[in-house]
Enzyme design. Structure first.
Site, short mmCIF file in Angstrom:
data_model
loop_
_atom_site.label_atom_id
_atom_site.label_comp_id
_atom_site.label_asym_id
_atom_site.label_seq_id
_atom_site.Cartn_x
_atom_site.Cartn_y
_atom_site.Cartn_z
N CYS A 9 8.29 -12.49 46.36
CA CYS A 9 9.64 -12.23 45.79
C CYS A 9 10.16 -13.40 44.97
O CYS A 9 9.51 -14.51 44.94
CB CYS A 9 10.79 -12.26 46.86
N ASP A 133 16.12 -12.81 57.46
CA ASP A 133 16.30 -13.99 56.63
C ASP A 133 17.17 -15.06 57.06
O ASP A 133 18.00 -14.40 58.01
CB ASP A 133 16.88 -13.56 55.09
#
Length: 218
Positions: A9, A133
């Site tokens: 990402c 996360d």
């Protein structure tokens, strides 16, 4: 042998996209959150996404975005998977009638054990996957891991091997431990393969992918 999928990402450069694909990434994430140091415009995301070959998925990351901002992203990258990383409700995530990932921002330290991941997964049952996360300032990319031992990963409601994406502070050095403990469907890395924010390191990408494959073999 199960193959853990890999999402890289926060890409901003053509060379990084090409190398990530060559190394074996299954998905490439583009950050459409202007305050982020890894942010790109929808137009730039479209340029980078056009470099992706078949079966490598572009992912557009949004944080509390407006309907117009999401529409602009989808116009630039029509085949994108959406990732919601802010305070979006289940209704806001599904309004586009598109497959989406929902980021669960797990508190770091002892706070992880107070996070009801089972309830969160149920609330976002429509999500294609729950991305785990660490709760850091700036909505991800902080290079911080949460306590992976805080949850019962074998719980059937989590369905880790089919529906969880492990993220937050992953690096070539610790991703093997993370995969062995969680056995997620996929892993997601950003800062752990960077030489600077938004600048990916080919060497670190190669080492990360190699570590994932090593974990899969054990």
């Amino acid at each position: 042998m199960k193959r853990t999928r890999i999402k890289i990402c926060g890409l901003t450069r053509e060379a990084d996209v090409r190398h990530a694909v060559q190394a074996g990434a299954d998905a490439i994430g583009f950050v459409l959150y202007p305050p982020s140091s890894r942010a790109v415009t929808p137009e730039r995301a479209g340029e980078l996404a056009r470099l992706l070959p078949p079966f490598v998925t572009p992912v557009l990351l949004f944080v509390n975005a407006s309907a117009a901002e999401i529409a602009a992203g989808l116009q630039a990258v029509p085949n994108a998977l959406l990732q919601f990383h802010g305070d979006e409700t289940p209704e806001q995530c599904r309004v586009n009638a598109r497959p989406f990932l929902r980021a669960a921002r797990v508190p770091v330290g002892d706070g992880a054990r107070s996070f009801d991941l089972l309830e969160y997964a149920q609330d976002y049952a429509d999500a294609q996957a729950i991305l785990l996360d660490a709760h850091v300032q700036g909505y991800g990319g902080g290079g911080v891991a949460f306590d992976w031992t805080a949850f019962n990963w074998s719980h059937p409601q989590l369905n880790a091997s089919a529906r969880l994406v492990l993220s937050g502070g992953l690096t070539p050095a610790n991703v093997i431990d993370g995969i062995r403990l969680v056995r997620p469907w996929a892993v997601d890395v950003s800062s752990g393969v960077e030489s600077a924010k938004g600048i990916k390191s080919p060497e670190l990408i190669d080492r990360f992918v190699a570590a994932v494959r090593q974990a899969d073999a054990t």
